[in-house]
Every structure is written in structure tokens, then in C-alpha cells.
Design an enzyme around this catalytic site. Sequence first.
Site, PDB file in Angstrom:
ATOM      1  N   GLU A  61      21.743  14.701 -62.281  1.00 36.95           N
ATOM      2  CA  GLU A  61      21.275  15.796 -62.145  1.00 36.95           C
ATOM      3  C   GLU A  61      21.434  17.026 -63.066  1.00 36.95           C
ATOM      4  O   GLU A  61      20.405  17.772 -63.334  1.00 36.95           O
ATOM      5  CB  GLU A  61      21.848  16.211 -60.572  1.00 36.95           C
ATOM      6  N   ASP A  65      18.337  18.479 -65.012  1.00 40.87           N
ATOM      7  CA  ASP A  65      17.978  19.873 -65.309  1.00 40.87           C
ATOM      8  C   ASP A  65      17.851  20.336 -66.742  1.00 40.87           C
ATOM      9  O   ASP A  65      16.802  21.207 -66.908  1.00 40.87           O
ATOM     10  CB  ASP A  65      19.117  20.614 -64.599  1.00 40.87           C
ATOM     11  N   ASN A 129      17.471  18.165 -56.053  1.00 40.39           N
ATOM     12  CA  ASN A 129      18.741  17.637 -56.893  1.00 40.39           C
ATOM     13  C   ASN A 129      18.268  16.228 -57.109  1.00 40.39           C
ATOM     14  O   ASN A 129      18.737  15.741 -58.353  1.00 40.39           O
ATOM     15  CB  ASN A 129      20.043  17.545 -55.875  1.00 40.39           C
ATOM     16  N   GLU A 132      16.041  16.027 -60.113  1.00 40.82           N
ATOM     17  CA  GLU A 132      16.505  16.151 -61.283  1.00 40.82           C
ATOM     18  C   GLU A 132      17.396  15.121 -61.736  1.00 40.82           C
ATOM     19  O   GLU A 132      17.519  14.692 -62.947  1.00 40.82           O
ATOM     20  CB  GLU A 132      17.535  17.311 -61.267  1.00 40.82           C
TER      21      GLU A 132
END
Length: 243
Positions: A61, A65, A129, A132
Amino acid sequence: MNFFNHILKSSDKKNAVFFSRLKKITELNPVSKEVYQRAFTHRSSNLKDDDGNLINFERLEFLGDSMLSIVVSALLFEKFPNAKEGTLTKYRAKIVSRENLNSIGKNLNLIDFLDTESKINFGDNIHGNLLEALVGAVYIDRGFKKCQYFILKKIVGDYVDLDQLQHMILSYKGLLLEWGQKNKKIVQFKTANDQGLDPKFNYSTGVYLNDKLIVKAREISKKKSEEKAARRAYHAMNIKSKI
């Protein structure tokens, strides 16, 4: 439970369905299947590697990102050659905002892939989440170019209208407060616990303009209640035509 044993324990049919659906979402052929299993493993599963380290999607995650940020930044830099740094920053924030990523992750039904031992409600953020984490998994599995392709075609391309970014609202509350400052109006949000008829909605927010109540809204959290009320006030006050 050891992670590799956990994968082997899963049925071949279940894994085949998982990777078939994943291929449709990414339009890429998974090579290292383990990393995608990891991308949808929640910490509540309590899986560990041979060294006893917990295995879940959180590191992927973090990576996803960062990948989203750099790919979207490069895209905006090319798309808007005359835009100032502040404008590009706002545009990027709109695309990679938690609300937008949650919406995209929900539309992709990524929650269906989640491996967890917990039955609790994870909230809306789980959708973003997982998105990502999937981006991070694609990068690890297929490298930068394929990850860039996935982001540009399947995330930005399918869910973001770049030509409408200027009009895309990231936060109605922020927009309302900004409008109040520019126009020397006092905009206030008053939120309180609300034990009404619907137990799901625990918070009630009133939006006041110069001490006059404009609208009210109820939601499951303080933040959502204020944002819903702000959106209603935005339309009720016809703010768009006054900005």
C-alpha cells in the site's frame, strides 16, 4: 500460518478465479502470483513468513501510494504545460485523494479479494488501501512501465476526466469555508452526537451562514456528516455561480 502454506491450502479453482478477475482489472498477466496474494492479505489473517514477520498488504500500500503520486504528477506535468505548481498540486490531490481512491477501489470490487479472519466493518478506506496495494504489487511484479500503464489506463483513464479537474470538488467543506473567507461571510459547522431513529447515523451537522441555519445532515462519522452537510449547503446556496 506460513504464507506459502496458506496459498497452497487455497483451492486451485479459487486461485484461478482470483487471477482471472485480476487480469481483467489490470489487463496484465500476473507473473509472481505471491505478491498479489500479499496485496489482498489483511493483518487480521496473522500470516507470517519463515522468519516470523507479519505478511499483509500494508507495505505494498505504501509503495502503491508513491507510484500513484509520481505517475500522476508526470501525467499532469505533460497534460497542463502552462499550469503553475500550485494548480498541479491541487489537480494531483483531487486524483489521489482518499475519497477518489476509495470510490475507484469500490467500483473495482477489490474488497471481494480480501483475505481476512476478521468480520468487522473495515470502513471506506479499505477500498483505497487495496487499490494502492494492487498498484504496488503490479510494480513489484511487472516493473515501472507496466505499472504506469495500469495507472494511466485502468485508474486515471477509466475513472478520471482530466479536462474536468478544475471543476472536480475535493472537499465541499473546504470549498465552503474558502468561499466564506473570500466573501467575508461567517460559515460555521456545528456537529454533535445524534442518537436518532437510525442507529447507523451517529453524528448530526448543521451549516450556519452568519449564525443562520442553512442545512443539516446526519452520517456515521463526524467527517462524513460535515462533508454531507457542506455538499447540501453548496447546492442550497448556489455557491457555484458565486465563486
